[in-house]
Design an enzyme around this catalytic site. Sequence first.
Site, short mmCIF file in Angstrom:
data_model
loop_
_atom_site.label_atom_id
_atom_site.label_comp_id
_atom_site.label_asym_id
_atom_site.label_seq_id
_atom_site.Cartn_x
_atom_site.Cartn_y
_atom_site.Cartn_z
N ASP A 11 -15.37 66.66 -1.30
CA ASP A 11 -16.60 67.17 -0.70
C ASP A 11 -16.86 68.56 -1.28
O ASP A 11 -16.07 69.49 -1.09
CB ASP A 11 -16.44 67.25 0.83
N ASP A 106 -22.96 65.29 -3.38
CA ASP A 106 -21.88 66.27 -3.23
C ASP A 106 -20.59 65.72 -2.62
O ASP A 106 -19.68 66.50 -2.33
CB ASP A 106 -22.37 67.46 -2.40
N GLU A 107 -20.48 64.41 -2.44
CA GLU A 107 -19.22 63.89 -1.91
C GLU A 107 -19.00 62.45 -2.37
O GLU A 107 -19.93 61.71 -2.66
CB GLU A 107 -19.16 63.99 -0.39
#
EC number: 2.7.7.7
Length: 363
Positions: A11, A106-107
């Site tokens: 993350d 983003d993850e």
Amino acid sequence: MTSSRKIIHIDMDAFYASVEQRDRPEWKGKPVVVGGSPHSRGVVCAASYEARTFGIRSAMPCYRAYQLCPTAIFTAPRFDVYKQISKEIREIFFEYTDLVEPLSLDEAYLDVTTNKRHIPHASTIAKEIRRKVFEKTSLTCSAGVASTKFLAKMASEKNKPNGLCVILPEETESFLSDLSLSQFHGIGQKTALRLKELGYERGRDLLNVKEEELIKLFGKMGKSFFQMMRGIDDRPVVPYREAKSIGVETTFLRDSSDLPFLLSQLNALSEELALRMEKKQRQGKTITIKVKYSDFMVRSKSQSFSNFLYLAHDLFEQSSILFTNLWNEDSEHLQKIRLLGISISNLNSKPKNEDGQLELFSV
């Protein structure tokens, strides 16, 4: 079965805001809000950790974020930049495994049980990935390592920002017991409040409650709670997930009940949706419109068609009929509208003829 897996959840730390601080060094250490204007009806896309200390969170109205921190720096998102950086980060993931399941820019989850580098410990891989991400992008990320997706997700939150947490199978109960239920992935604010009212505040409070009792109190969610407390999660890491729908929406600067204005906005949304469909080379059969009124009540209406749709004027023609029908249904208690959206589902790839051109008509 799940205990033999080695799963990493990566993350990025305050991704959008961190990119902006990286590219504008003078913003480092300052509260940065990525989203709309501080005086607009837009929402916060991301907030730097400095901004979060003021209570600013994602999805919060920008005007509220400004009230909490008038000195915050507000900047518009640069999604093209974020997508390119996300692509670079995923290239690092693929150095270790092809089992990469992106959740957003983003993850992502990675299954490294059998990895390309033949590294025996998932924690070693997580450390290498975090180092390479920083070397390539100058951005930090947090990682969680566990035997299930649920636990890996929980672990990645433990030591943010720029942290690493490993949960061994035998540590599952002790790790979850100490956590507040509001920290559990999948338990929202309202559910956490209800649990607290019933005397359940931490993981240990639910650990000894029988599954039947939890189902009696919370229905299907009770079964999920029972499994959460024991770290039970058999979901595999899925490398690719087909988008089920494509949609666009807009929040107005001022709530409106002006029908011509609303239809003009729907027309603009139809054009934007058509562009997104063209970019993805998709067409669809089911149109859905979404309306959020000034009292925050949300209404939607859908219709499916025998033919695939992809042209802007067709999208507008059908969505405007849906919107007008909804407008008439709600006419007796009509509130002003604050948000309008349109999406299309039941997707398929656009067919092409022998010359590579899109067929004009397809069924």
